[in-house]
Design an enzyme around this catalytic site. Structure first.
Site, PDB file in Angstrom:
ATOM      1  N   HIS A 133      -7.062   3.116   3.905  1.00 47.19           N
ATOM      2  CA  HIS A 133      -6.793   3.783   5.191  1.00 47.19           C
ATOM      3  C   HIS A 133      -8.097   4.040   5.966  1.00 47.19           C
ATOM      4  CE1 HIS A 133      -2.851   4.651   3.395  1.00 47.19           C
ATOM      5  NE2 HIS A 133      -2.435   5.099   4.548  1.00 47.19           N
ATOM      6  N   ASP A 148       0.871  -1.182   0.000  1.00 48.41           N
ATOM      7  CA  ASP A 148       0.000   0.000   0.000  1.00 48.41           C
ATOM      8  C   ASP A 148       0.902   1.224   0.000  1.00 48.41           C
ATOM      9  OD1 ASP A 148      -2.278   1.699   0.306  1.00 48.41           O
ATOM     10  OD2 ASP A 148      -1.990   1.746   2.473  1.00 48.41           O
ATOM     11  N   SER A 149       0.319   2.387  -0.263  1.00 46.94           N
ATOM     12  CA  SER A 149       1.085   3.629  -0.171  1.00 46.94           C
ATOM     13  C   SER A 149       1.590   3.852   1.250  1.00 46.94           C
ATOM     14  CB  SER A 149       0.196   4.815  -0.562  1.00 46.94           C
ATOM     15  OG  SER A 149      -0.878   4.918   0.355  1.00 46.94           O
ATOM     16  N   CYS A 162      -4.442  -1.101  -2.078  1.00 42.70           N
ATOM     17  CA  CYS A 162      -4.535   0.352  -2.256  1.00 42.70           C
ATOM     18  C   CYS A 162      -5.400   0.618  -3.487  1.00 42.70           C
ATOM     19  CB  CYS A 162      -3.124   0.900  -2.460  1.00 42.70           C
ATOM     20  SG  CYS A 162      -3.051   2.662  -2.803  1.00 42.70           S
ATOM     21  N   CYS A 182     -10.842   3.765   0.147  1.00 42.43           N
ATOM     22  CA  CYS A 182      -9.399   3.871   0.379  1.00 42.43           C
ATOM     23  C   CYS A 182      -9.107   2.992   1.584  1.00 42.43           C
ATOM     24  CB  CYS A 182      -9.035   5.329   0.673  1.00 42.43           C
ATOM     25  SG  CYS A 182      -7.375   5.552   1.358  1.00 42.43           S
ATOM     26  N   GLU A 206      -1.830   7.714   8.862  1.00 41.40           N
ATOM     27  CA  GLU A 206      -0.370   7.491   8.845  1.00 41.40           C
ATOM     28  C   GLU A 206       0.264   7.911  10.173  1.00 41.40           C
ATOM     29  OE1 GLU A 206       1.908   6.175   6.418  1.00 41.40           O
ATOM     30  OE2 GLU A 206       0.008   5.380   5.681  1.00 41.40           O
TER      31      GLU A 206
HETATM   32  N1  DGL Z   1      -4.647   3.330   0.928  1.00 44.16           N
HETATM   33  C1  DGL Z   1      -4.610   4.058  -0.302  1.00 44.16           C
HETATM   34  C2  DGL Z   1      -5.858   3.792  -1.123  1.00 44.16           C
HETATM   35  O1  DGL Z   1      -6.545   2.825  -0.872  1.00 44.16           O
HETATM   36  C3  DGL Z   1      -4.299   5.499  -0.008  1.00 44.16           C
HETATM   37  C4  DGL Z   1      -3.749   6.248  -1.180  1.00 44.16           C
HETATM   38  C5  DGL Z   1      -2.933   7.453  -0.825  1.00 44.16           C
HETATM   39  O2  DGL Z   1      -1.825   7.264  -0.328  1.00 44.16           O
HETATM   40  O3  DGL Z   1      -3.403   8.574  -1.072  1.00 44.16           O
HETATM   41  O4  DGL Z   1      -6.190   4.502  -2.046  1.00 44.16           O
END
Ligand code: DGL
Length: 267
Positions: free
Chosen positions: A185, A9-10, A72, A183, A151
């Site tokens: 997160h 993931d990011s 992600c 998302c 985060e």
């Molecule tokens: N968890 C990522 C997603 O599902 C977040 C993306 C981001 O870093 O903006 O899109």
């Protein structure tokens, strides 16, 4: 040999998916990479996200991953196709905002989508709307700042509540009774979203469905690896600050873990 699954993931959002994967595949070893050195992906170019996704995939494959979950939505929209092309023998399981189940769940015929700007502006998302939107009104809301909250492990501060209010109010005013958490997160903010939007709101998260799809593909496409009664482990890596990540990942995963730095050549 041990069944090994790679997840990236990011940042730390994909931990919300990892929890479902652990339940679906109790015997597998899971390697998780948080690209927290480059988070958020939401406002980045597709080319940048594709390059990062390629690097993280190479790292996971080097460490024995037989299948990869792109945990992600933003990276799936930007990079799923090129990844599948480049690594054609590897099953990739991506994430998309769950329009179809949300359309089935809504009683008010209005669905709100909370997602990153990158996901909402993608061609993939437009295709999803075309396919499943139908007669239901879909209201979208980009949510800059929510990823950053998670985060830093901030799931309940005054600032978090203010941002969640700002993003959910237009959806509620449009009549939405169902929100898609588009998302990975955002499931960590679900308790706060419920507090702000009211207990009656239906929240749709794709984590469990992705874990089921992963299991189906592992069972049908990969050679069997029998390890009766053995419990798999999890290893965590980050392209960001490993000490900080150790504390946040332990908080989100619910037990103390060590997060190792991603080797420089993959950062
Ligand atoms: N968890 C990522 C997603 O599902 C977040 C993306 C981001 O870093 O903006 O899109």
């Amino acid at each position: 040999m041990v069944r090994t699954i790679g997840i990236f993931d990011s940042g730390v959002g994909g931990i919300s998916v990892l929890q479902h994967i652990r339940e679906a595949l109790p015997e597998a070893n899971l390697i998780y990479v948080a690209d927290s050195g480059h988070v958020p992906y939401g406002g980045r170019s597709a080319a940048f996200i594709e390059a990062r996704s390629m690097a993280l995939t190479r790292f996971l494959l080097k460490h024995g991953a037989e299948a990869i979950v792109i945990a992600c939505n933003t990276a799936t929209a930007a990079a799923a196709l090129p990844l599948r092309k480049q690594f054609s023998k590897i099953p990739f399981i991506g994430m998309e905002p769950a329009i179809k189940p949300a359309v089935a769940a809504t009683q008010s015929n209005v669905v709100g989508v909370l997602a990153t700007v990158g996901t909402l502006e993608s061609a993939r998302f437009a295709a999803l709307l075309d396919k499943y939107g139908g007669k239901v009104k879909i209201v979208t809301q980009g949510c800059p700042g929510l990823v950053e909250l998670v985060e830093r492990g901030d799931l309940h501060s005054v600032e978090a509540r203010r941002l969640v209010e700002r993003y959910t109010t237009p959806l509620l005013e449009a009549g939405a009774d169902t929100f898609i958490l588009g998302c990975t997160h955002y499931p960590f903010l679900a308790p706060l979203i419920r507090e702000v939007a009211g207990e009656a709101i239906t929240l749709i998260d794709t984590g469990a469905a992705v874990a089921r799809e992963l299991k189906r593909r592992v069972d049908t496409e990969l050679p069997p690896r029998v390890r009766l009664g053995v419990v798999g482990n999890e290893t965590f890596h980050t392209s960001g600050d490993a000490e900080r990540a150790t504390s946040i990942v332990s908080q989100l995963w619910g037990q103390d873990v060590e997060v190792k730095p991603l080797p420089q050549s993959y950062c």
